[in-house]
Design an enzyme around this catalytic site. Structure first.
Site, mmCIF file in Angstrom:
data_model
loop_
_atom_site.group_PDB
_atom_site.id
_atom_site.type_symbol
_atom_site.label_atom_id
_atom_site.label_comp_id
_atom_site.label_asym_id
_atom_site.label_seq_id
_atom_site.Cartn_x
_atom_site.Cartn_y
_atom_site.Cartn_z
ATOM 1 N N GLY A 40 -111.154 -45.528 23.439
ATOM 2 C CA GLY A 40 -111.033 -46.985 23.450
ATOM 3 C C GLY A 40 -111.389 -47.653 22.140
ATOM 4 N N CYS A 71 -106.282 -40.591 31.276
ATOM 5 C CA CYS A 71 -106.905 -41.647 30.482
ATOM 6 C C CYS A 71 -105.908 -42.791 30.348
ATOM 7 C CB CYS A 71 -107.273 -41.091 29.105
ATOM 8 S SG CYS A 71 -107.853 -42.324 27.915
ATOM 9 N N CYS A 184 -110.306 -47.408 33.973
ATOM 10 C CA CYS A 184 -110.723 -46.300 33.115
ATOM 11 C C CYS A 184 -111.196 -45.180 34.025
ATOM 12 C CB CYS A 184 -111.850 -46.742 32.174
ATOM 13 S SG CYS A 184 -112.612 -45.403 31.229
ATOM 14 N N THR A 185 -110.811 -43.948 33.715
ATOM 15 C CA THR A 185 -111.154 -42.842 34.619
ATOM 16 C C THR A 185 -112.646 -42.511 34.597
ATOM 17 O OG1 THR A 185 -110.494 -41.267 32.882
ATOM 18 C CG2 THR A 185 -108.864 -41.800 34.587
ATOM 19 N N HIS A 186 -113.397 -43.056 33.647
ATOM 20 C CA HIS A 186 -114.855 -42.895 33.663
ATOM 21 C C HIS A 186 -115.510 -43.745 34.756
ATOM 22 C CE1 HIS A 186 -114.388 -41.137 29.635
ATOM 23 N NE2 HIS A 186 -115.635 -40.749 29.704
#
Length: 265
Positions: A40, A71, A184-186
């Site tokens: 990012g 992502c 966001c995959t986080h």
């Protein structure tokens, strides 16, 4: 079937975790590009180069026939180019789940938490313009700089992480947002904290299971039989927080079978 998956760090493992719930009979190779995390904060050109380098590594070393860009930021920067460069690959990207959020909301107020790069990306803007044309739904977007780094460090329950989330979510509470898109995959790794701060019932939209189902659909058309077990290998281009890996897979049948390796890409 051999499937490659990548992200800038741990986040894409939430997608891998969803894949393990429904996808069978394959070898999964995950690259956590921790050396260049977070994406990012990188330029489009830097992200594209990393995406190409990682894809070439997975093809050369493991002869993958499917690739998942786990992502949102990398999908926006690289998916079109990767499809052109590697036309034989089954390729699945990631995008914020705005469409299911529109279907889920009851107040017509939707929040989006994402990296600054995702919110600025052309792919995201096109998606929003397409889905919100002639819609009465209101969208409240919030960039979350620094949140990926907190998660990568395992600081999901720290005072700083809570303070960051509280400041970002306060306007969403005021606007009666009832559905939040994790862009966001986080961010599924702090879903519990988000729900605690919102204090009322909300719907949280993440995309891991949708990606897994898309993989099943596309691979079956290539003759893949969705039966058997999985082998999972995680590569990291720099240090990686193994405690967080254990947390992500703590309820998985594959928890004690995952191989973790360093790689130089």
């Amino acid at each position: 079937m051999k499937v490659g998956v990548f992200d800038s760090g741990l986040g894409g493992l939430t997608v891998v975790s969803s894949i393990t719930e429904v996808f069978k009979g394959a070898k999964l190779f995950y690259v956590a590009d921790t050396k260049y995390a977070p994406y990012g904060q990188k330029t489009q050109e830097q992200i594209l180069k990393r995406s190409i380098d990682i894809t070439e590594f997975l093809i050369k070393e493991h002869q993958i026939s499917a690739l998942i860009i786990a992502c949102n930021t990398a999908t926006s920067a690289a998916v079109k180019h990767l499809r052109e460069k590697f036309p034989k690959l089954i390729l699945v990207g990631t995008e914020p789940g705005i469409k299911p959020a529109i279907e889920a909301t009851k107040t017509n107020n939707i929040g989006v938490l994402a990296t600054p790069a995702t919110l600025k990306g052309d792919k995201y803007q096109l998606l929003v313009n397409e889905l919100f044309e002639n819609k009465k739904v209101k969208l409240y977007e919030q960039a979350c700089p620094g949140l990926v780094e907190q998660i990568e460090k395992g600081q999901t329950d720290s005072k700083l992480t809570y303070s960051m989330l509280e400041s970002w979510l306060k306007p969403m509470i005021e606007y009666n947002v009832d559905t939040i898109v994790l862009g966001c995959t986080h961010y599924p790794l702090i879903e519990k904290q988000i729900k605690n701060i919102m204090k009322y019932d909300i719907t949280v939209i993440q995309t891991g299971l949708a990606i897994a189902k898309r993989l099943i659909d596309l691979s079956s058309k290539k003759g893949h039989v969705n039966e058997g077990s999985l082998d999972i290998t995680i590569y990291a281009t720099d240090d990686i927080n193994e405690n967080m890996i254990n947390k992500i897979f703590e309820k998985s049948e594959y928890k004690n079978k995952i191989i973790i390796r360093k790689c130089n890409i």
